[in-house]
Scaffold this motif. Sequence first.
Motif, PDB file in Angstrom:
ATOM      1  N   ARG A  17      -4.400  -0.751  10.425  1.00  0.00           N
ATOM      2  CA  ARG A  17      -5.810  -0.460  10.719  1.00  0.00           C
ATOM      3  C   ARG A  17      -6.232   0.879  10.126  1.00  0.00           C
ATOM      4  NH1 ARG A  17      -4.488  -2.545  15.785  1.00  0.00           N
ATOM      5  NH2 ARG A  17      -4.173  -0.443  16.598  1.00  0.00           N
ATOM      6  N   VAL A  18      -5.398   1.902  10.313  1.00  0.00           N
ATOM      7  CA  VAL A  18      -5.730   3.243   9.826  1.00  0.00           C
ATOM      8  C   VAL A  18      -5.868   3.255   8.302  1.00  0.00           C
ATOM      9  CG1 VAL A  18      -4.808   5.584   9.576  1.00  0.00           C
ATOM     10  CG2 VAL A  18      -4.726   4.453  11.796  1.00  0.00           C
ATOM     11  N   LEU A  19      -4.979   2.525   7.623  1.00  0.00           N
ATOM     12  CA  LEU A  19      -4.966   2.542   6.160  1.00  0.00           C
ATOM     13  C   LEU A  19      -5.785   1.421   5.522  1.00  0.00           C
ATOM     14  CD1 LEU A  19      -1.196   3.362   5.788  1.00  0.00           C
ATOM     15  CD2 LEU A  19      -3.113   4.906   5.436  1.00  0.00           C
ATOM     16  N   GLY A  20      -6.319   0.541   6.346  1.00  0.00           N
ATOM     17  CA  GLY A  20      -7.109  -0.567   5.799  1.00  0.00           C
ATOM     18  C   GLY A  20      -6.255  -1.582   5.063  1.00  0.00           C
ATOM     19  N   LYS A  21      -5.014  -1.749   5.490  1.00  0.00           N
ATOM     20  CA  LYS A  21      -4.102  -2.709   4.868  1.00  0.00           C
ATOM     21  C   LYS A  21      -3.584  -3.665   5.932  1.00  0.00           C
ATOM     22  CE  LYS A  21      -4.322  -0.701   0.902  1.00  0.00           C
ATOM     23  NZ  LYS A  21      -4.997  -1.330  -0.218  1.00  0.00           N
ATOM     24  N   SER A  22      -3.017  -4.771   5.495  1.00  0.00           N
ATOM     25  CA  SER A  22      -2.484  -5.735   6.455  1.00  0.00           C
ATOM     26  C   SER A  22      -1.116  -5.279   6.956  1.00  0.00           C
ATOM     27  CB  SER A  22      -2.366  -7.120   5.805  1.00  0.00           C
ATOM     28  OG  SER A  22      -1.278  -7.137   4.908  1.00  0.00           O
ATOM     29  N   PRO A  23      -0.780  -5.669   8.184  1.00  0.00           N
ATOM     30  CA  PRO A  23       0.556  -5.351   8.696  1.00  0.00           C
ATOM     31  C   PRO A  23       1.669  -5.920   7.807  1.00  0.00           C
ATOM     32  CG  PRO A  23      -0.842  -6.132  10.468  1.00  0.00           C
ATOM     33  CD  PRO A  23      -1.605  -6.324   9.197  1.00  0.00           C
TER      34      PRO A  23
END
Length: 70
Positions: A17-23
């Motif tokens: 969420r913080v980096l705007g990427k998927s887990p």
Amino acid sequence: MAINARTEGLGIRAAGRVLGKSPTSILLWEKRLSAQLSNFSPPSPKEAEVTIKGDEVYTRVGKNLPPLAQ
């Protein structure tokens, strides 16, 4: 940045969420980085004494001796 976030205690989903990427991306990056571990931490010589300093913590590999007086 993802690895730093994870080492600071963020979970996979929070880091995503913080980096705007998927887990899933975060997990793949961790897997790729772990495969390179030997490049970052080469083995120490067998007959040498090694002292590693990190974040005010001393680890002595070899004989367990009392600290040296200064």
